[in-house]
Each structure stands twice: as structure tokens, then as C-alpha cells.
Write a protein that holds these residues in place. Structure first.
Motif, short mmCIF file in Angstrom:
data_model
loop_
_atom_site.label_atom_id
_atom_site.label_comp_id
_atom_site.label_asym_id
_atom_site.label_seq_id
_atom_site.Cartn_x
_atom_site.Cartn_y
_atom_site.Cartn_z
N ASN A 103 84.26 28.49 49.48
CA ASN A 103 85.44 27.97 48.79
C ASN A 103 85.72 28.82 47.57
OD1 ASN A 103 83.59 27.09 46.75
ND2 ASN A 103 83.19 25.24 47.98
N LYS A 104 86.73 28.43 46.81
CA LYS A 104 87.12 29.24 45.65
C LYS A 104 86.03 29.27 44.59
CE LYS A 104 92.14 29.01 46.12
NZ LYS A 104 93.44 28.73 45.46
N ARG A 105 85.30 28.18 44.45
CA ARG A 105 84.21 28.16 43.48
C ARG A 105 83.14 29.19 43.87
NH1 ARG A 105 81.32 22.52 42.33
NH2 ARG A 105 83.44 22.11 41.56
N ASP A 106 82.81 29.26 45.16
CA ASP A 106 81.83 30.24 45.63
C ASP A 106 82.34 31.66 45.42
OD1 ASP A 106 80.10 28.23 46.49
OD2 ASP A 106 81.06 28.12 48.47
N LEU A 108 84.53 32.71 43.12
CA LEU A 108 84.51 33.05 41.70
C LEU A 108 83.10 33.42 41.25
CD1 LEU A 108 86.89 30.30 40.26
CD2 LEU A 108 87.33 32.77 40.38
N LYS A 109 82.12 32.71 41.76
CA LYS A 109 80.73 33.03 41.44
C LYS A 109 80.35 34.40 41.97
CE LYS A 109 76.03 31.21 41.92
NZ LYS A 109 75.20 30.10 42.48
#
Length: 261
Positions: A103-106, A108-109
Motif C-alpha cells: 500500500n502507499k504506507r509501505d 513511502l517507507k
């Protein structure tokens, strides 16, 4: 890895685990061909590939494909990114190829991991060369590979971006604990490698980096020495760079390499 044919004279070649190995050589010397064999991309079968005491070349085509898909990350010289995609679309595509959810959180990380701070909606064709290289490395890291292979990762970059990429690879080595194999003709790459192999049209040999006199010089000292030699010998900078790059590849001692990946 053991080779039976003698187009390049290699009996055994050992790649140290959890280290950065640099394969140097001029264009056409066979660096990419060797990387394709490490990555199980090559269809040739004239060699034996041993990894963790397992003969990889004896595996079925399906088993090899599984290793390529889940355990080996490959960054091509031309990035192999789809230019009309956004960064997020590219990430989703490589997640699908690697059979992973993301997902977007992954994302960004992951982008933070490779020091890429661009908008997720930015199109790939608008990225700079250095940004594309970071994104290509990020895509290769999605699968969390045990082996990361990079073919001329800095050939289109200036010195500043080149050093940033090599420092990034050192960070990845420490954080992800993977084995990194780089093919490059850049003299700067010598400073960041744990092991260096010299490849030409006939043979390959290992060089002790600590005995590479040019590599032990700091950039400041190197530039000072370069200026001094320029004044004394009245040579042009490009010619000196070529000379020093060649001298950098000459080791005072070579040894018969036992190659085992």
C-alpha cells in the motif's frame, strides 16, 4: 560457480555473502553475461551454480523461475521502468510481479529507505537519472531479495549522484543483510566494494582492494595529487582520469579465485 567452456577462463568464482562484490571490466568484456548467469536469466548451461551448498543449475525451470521471482533482485542498466506510469503505479506493478501486497504506507517507507522523496503521483518520465535509479533499486527491494544484482547502476550519473547511489547500496547492505553484486567500469565503485574482480575477454581475477593504491586515497588527496601531476606533466584531466582508473585496477597481488555463489 564453475564454468566448463573456456571462452572466459574461470574455474571457480566465489562471491562472499552479505558483502558488496564489484565486477570490473571494459564494455564488451562479458560483465552483463556473467550477471545474467548469477541472476538465472541466461539460458546457457555451461556452468555449475552452487548456492548454500545447493546446485542451482540442476533445478527445474519452474524452481529457477521461483528463485528469480522471490530471491533475486536485478537492476538493469536502463532501469526497465515503464515511463508513462506514476511512482505508485510502478510500485503496484512490481508488487504484482513479485506476488506481494503493498500500500502507499509501505511504498513511502520503501522510498524513504532509498532516499527518494518525490510525489507518489509523479510520472517516471519526469524523474532525473538519479531518481530513476533509486526507484529501480526500490522496485528490486520489494521482494526483499537475498541477492541484489546491479548492472552499471551509475553509468548515466554524475559523480555526486554516483557516490550517493554507492553509499545507498552500503546502507542497504547493512540494513537488509543481502548479497550485492555490481558490474561497473567506474573507478569510484572501487571505494565502496568489499571484493573486486577484474574481467577481460579471456579471464577474471580477484584484486585486493586494500592494495589498490588509488582507492586508498581520499578524494581531497586525489584531487591534490591530480593537480600536481597536471602541472608537472602538462597532461589533460580526461587523460589522467583514464590513466588513474586503469592504475586503480592493477593489484599488487592476485590469487586464483574459488568462485562459489
Amino acid at each position: 560457480m564453475k564454468f566448463s567452456k573456456r571462452s572466459i577462463k574461470i574455474d571457480n568464482l566465489k562471491i562472499p555473502e552479505n558483502k558488496i562484490t564489484l565486477i570490473r571490466g571494459l564494455s564488451g568484456s562479458g560483465k552483463s553475461t556473467l550477471l545474467y548467469k548469477f541472476a538465472l536469466i541466461s539460458k546457457e548451461n555451461d556452468y555449475e551454480y552452487i548456492y548454500h551448498e545447493k546446485n542451482i543449475t540442476a533445478l527445474s525451470a519452474t524452481q529457477k523461475a521461483s528463485l528469480r521471482r522471490y530471491s533475486i533482485g536485478y537492476v538493469f542498466q536502463d532501469f526497465c521502468l515503464i515511463e508513462n506510469m506514476s511512482i505508485y503505479e510502478c510500485y503496484q506493478y512490481y508488487c504484482h510481479v513479485s506476488n506481494r501486497n503493498g500500500n502507499k504506507r509501505d511504498l513511502l517507507k520503501l522510498l524513504n529507505h532509498v532516499h527518494l522523496n518525490n510525489s507518489l503521483e509523479q510520472k517516471i518520465h519526469t524523474l532525473s537519472g538519479g531518481e530513476k535509479q533509486r526507484l529501480a533499486i526500490a522496485c528490486a527491494l520489494i521482494k526483499k531479495p537475498r541477492i541484489l544484482i546491479l548492472d552499471e547502476p551509475t553509468s548515466a550519473l554524475d559523480e555526486t549522484n554516483e557516490r550517493e547511489i554507492f553509499m545507498l547500496l552500503q546502507e542497504i547492505l547493512k540494513q537488509d543483510q543481502c548479497t550485492i553484486i555490481i558490474a561497473s567500469h567506474s573507478y569510484i565503485a572501487n571505494e565502496y566494494a568489499d571484493e573486486i574482480y577484474e574481467l577481460n575477454e579471456k579471464s577474471i581475477h580477484s584484486s585486493y582492494q586494500t592494495q589498490c593504491m588509488f582507492c586508498t586515497l581520499s578524494q581531497e588527496r586525489w584531487r591534490a595529487n591530480l593537480n600536481e601531476v597536471q602541472k608537472k606533466q602538462q597532461r589533460t584531466k580526461p587523460r589522467l582520469l583514464q590513466y588513474n582508473s586503469y592504475a586503480c585496477r592493477i593489484s599488487e597481488k592476485t590469487y586464483s579465485a574459488h568462485l562459489k555463489l
